[in-house]
Structures are given as structure tokens and as C-alpha cells.
Write an enzyme that holds these catalytic residues in place. Structure first.
Site, short mmCIF file in Angstrom:
data_model
loop_
_atom_site.label_atom_id
_atom_site.label_comp_id
_atom_site.label_asym_id
_atom_site.label_seq_id
_atom_site.Cartn_x
_atom_site.Cartn_y
_atom_site.Cartn_z
N LYS A 67 42.52 -19.01 16.32
CA LYS A 67 42.02 -20.39 16.45
C LYS A 67 42.48 -21.26 15.29
CE LYS A 67 37.73 -18.92 16.91
NZ LYS A 67 38.00 -17.45 17.04
N THR A 68 42.37 -20.75 14.06
CA THR A 68 42.84 -21.52 12.91
C THR A 68 44.34 -21.73 12.97
OG1 THR A 68 41.04 -20.64 11.54
CG2 THR A 68 42.93 -21.59 10.38
N ASP A 111 35.91 -25.68 11.79
CA ASP A 111 35.65 -24.29 12.16
C ASP A 111 34.14 -24.08 12.30
OD1 ASP A 111 36.25 -21.70 12.79
OD2 ASP A 111 36.71 -21.06 10.74
N THR A 153 33.10 -19.26 17.82
CA THR A 153 33.03 -17.91 18.39
C THR A 153 31.88 -17.80 19.38
OG1 THR A 153 31.66 -17.20 16.52
CG2 THR A 153 34.04 -16.84 16.34
N ARG A 164 44.60 -10.30 13.82
CA ARG A 164 44.18 -10.18 12.42
C ARG A 164 44.04 -8.71 12.02
NH1 ARG A 164 39.29 -13.60 11.40
NH2 ARG A 164 40.85 -15.19 10.91
#
Length: 351
Positions: free
Chosen positions: A68-69, A113, A162, A221
Site C-alpha cells: 500500500k505504501t 496510512d 488494513t 515484505r
């Protein structure tokens, strides 16, 4: 092993930030996986460039670690615009948000965020800013208070969450484009790993990439984190050769098994199966049995175990499935047949 040092924790670790920045793709063309989202977002950005305007506000939702980032940074890069980054927990007062919005430049991307954790007063101010590109600044107190409208430059808000279900309807409706990010398949993770290895200046055998990808829980990640751990192992014990055997040995050392379960995951399943007859058993009881915090079990271990069919959440508590019993090398209780066994009420609970 705590959540802070768990290599399979999907949340960002302090030591991940510099490494992630170096490995992030800078364009949609380089962004591996999420093909549907990439194509849809590419059309949104291309249309905005064609019109010479800022793109619609974008909401990105999905589990942690899926990009997302990275997508927010790509949006800014594709539009040639600066980006301002903040988070919901950091904006607890409407004045905090007003200060950020009034400092934006024309066409700037504002990445927020954990947008679901923003305070209600700031959230209500954001409604007006997203629609009319203005904020009302209140001057004075009590009966003498006056709201002064303040125009702000047109900007693009990129919200990430999330837990999309916690966003109020009026806020969700103000986003022109909403994307749900899904877990990556092994093939996409393999490509990401090969790209990351090239950027890190290391030679990664394709077979090793396949092995790491298969244990990464569908999360880039985690895949990149495991790659760095395997690299360390290879440099110290295998002359820098990242082969499949080396990857397997390194991941075994870090207690990541072939299905992507780590020590905590296996401890949870072992406690439920051996200690409580397969369940149902309450979350706090499981946490005590494995000597971890309740939040760690619920947020780090449980989502993957449920998604992969090792664990069921029932009104009476957590229940191990046949797959969990077999993965531990145990025989499921007679007559289970895919149904949760009945345990004494002593161990029940849905906390």
C-alpha cells in the site's frame, strides 16, 4: 520469539525501513503482482495526466506488507508530484489535519496510512477537504466562535487501511478509486525476489527463489525479509551461494517450515492439539500456554493459520483442524471428519 523479531511478522520492523526503501519499485511497470489493481490504477492516472488534473482520491485496503505504501509512492512518481506522508494515529485533532492540508501544494499527493485510526473531528474535516478542497478553521470559543473557510490546493488523498470495515460510509464514498490488495501467488513472489536480489547485488538461484517464495505467506515484505536472512546465512556459511539447499538450511535455522509456519504458529497449534484436545479454547488461554501476548497471537499467528485452514474461530473458541493435527504429525481424534471436536467447557471461550 516475539513479534518484533519474528521474520514472518507482516508488520514493518524498524530494521526493515531502509531495506524496503531501497527495494521499492518506482513505477507501476516495475510493481510485481496485483495485476488487476495495477491496470485499474494505471487507467486512473493516465486519464488524470491526459486531462491535466489531479487523479481521484484513492483508498488502498488489505493486510499489511502487500504494497500500500509502495503504491502511494508510485502514484506520486507517476504524476510527477510531491508526496506528504502521515498516519491516522498522528492526527488526533482537527487542527493537526488543517495544518497539513493548508501546507499542501497544487497537485500534491497526501498519503494517510492507517486512515481508520484518525480521530472523528479530523475525519469530519477531511470530508469537506476531499469534496470542496477547503477547510473551516474555527476561531474563538463558545458563542463567539466563528468558522472561517480556508481554500486549499487541489490534492490527491491516498488512504491506506488494513481494516476497511472500520471506515465510516461517508468517508469511503468520497474516494474515487478503491482497491483491495490480495495476497500474492508464489510466481509473483519469485519474480519480486529475483528483482530484489539483483538490486542487492547478490546471485539468487531460481530454485532458491521458489523455496523462499513458498514460505513467505503471500507477502512481499516477508519475502524480502527472508531473502535478507538467507543472504546473511549464505555469506557466513556458504561462500555467498544462494542455492535451494542453502535457502532450506537458512530457513530451517530461522524456524520457518516448508508451509510457512514459524515457531509461534506451531506452538499455538501444539498447545491447542496436545494441551486442549483440539479445542475449542479461548484466545487468552492459548496466549498463556505459548507465553506470548494475546495481541501477538491474534494479529501475527492467527490470521495465517485461519487462512491456510489450520485453525477455525468459533463462538466457543479456537479449534484446530485435521490439517493442523497432521502437520504436527498427530492423528486427528476419531470421528472428527472435518468437524471440530467437542472439548469440556473448562477450556471454552471466545475472547
Amino acid at each position: 520469539m516475539t513479534a518484533e523479531t519474528d521474520p514472518l511478522d507482516p508488520y514493518v520492523h524498524p530494521d526493515d525501513q531502509a531495506a524496503e526503501s531501497a527495494l521499492r519499485p518506482s513505477s507501476l511497470a516495475e510493481f510485481g503482482g496485483q495485476r488487476r489493481v495495477s491496470e485499474q490504477l494505471g487507467l486512473v492516472l493516465a486519464g488524470a495526466r491526459h486531462r491535466g488534473t489531479s487523479p481521484d482520491h484513492v483508498l488502498l485496503s488489505g493486510p499489511p506488507g502487500l504494497g500500500k505504501t509502495t503504491l502511494a509512492l508510485i502514484i506520486a512518481a507517476e504524476m510527477g508530484a510531491p508526496i506528504r506522508i502521515s498516519s491516522g494515529p498522528a492526527i488526533q485533532h482537527a487542527g493537526d489535519l488543517a495544518a497539513i492540508l493548508s501546507g499542501l501544494t497544487e497537485g500534491e499527493v497526501f498519503f494517510l496510512d492507517e486512515i481508520h485510526r484518525m480521530s472523528r473531528p479530523a475525519e469530519e474535516m477531511l470530508y469537506l477537504a476531499m469534496e470542496d478542497f477547503r477547510v473551516d478553521v474555527v476561531v474563538g470559543k463558545g458563542a463567539g466562535a466563528t468558522a472561517i473557510p480556508l481554500d486549499i490546493p487541489r490534492f490527491t488523498l491516498v488512504g491506506a487501511t488494513t481494516r476497511a470495515g472500520l471506515l465510516p460510509g461517508p468517508l469511503r464514498d468520497r474516494f474515487g478509486f478503491t482497491a483491495q490488495l490480495d495476497f500474492y501467488d508464489a510466481v509473483d513472489l519469485e519474480k519480486i525476489l529475483l528483482r530484489s536480489a539483483q538490486l542487492l547485488g547478490i546471485h539468487l538461484d531460481r530454485s532458491a527463489a521458489v523455496e523462499i517464495a513458498s514460505r513467505s505467506r503471500g507477502t512481499p515484505r516477508i519475502a524480502n525479509r527472508l531473502l535478507r536472512r538467507v543472504r546473511d546465512y549464505a555469506q557466513v556459511k556458504a561462500d555467498g551461494l544462494l542455492t535451494r539447499d542453502v535457502a532450506d538450511a537458512a530457513l530451517e535455522l530461522y524456524e520457518v517450515d516448508p508451509l510457512g509456519l514459524d515457531r509461534l504458529d506451531r506452538a499455538v497449534l501444539d498447545a491447542i492439539c496436545r494441551g486442549f484436545g483440539g479445542g475449542p479454547v479461548g484466545l487468552s488461554t492459548i496466549a498463556l500456554a505459548v507465553a506470548e501476548e494475546t495481541e501477538t497471537v491474534e494479529e501475527v499467528a492467527e490470521p495465517f493459520l485461519v487462512r491456510e485452514g489450520f485453525l477455525m474461530r468459533t463462538p466457543r473458541g479456537r479449534v484446530a483442524t485435521q490439517r493442523a493435527w497432521r502437520h504436527l504429525g498427530l492423528t486427528p481424534p476419531a470421528g472428527m471428519n472435518g468437524q471440530p471436536p467437542v472439548a469440556p467447557d473448562l477450556f471454552s471461550g471466545s475472547e
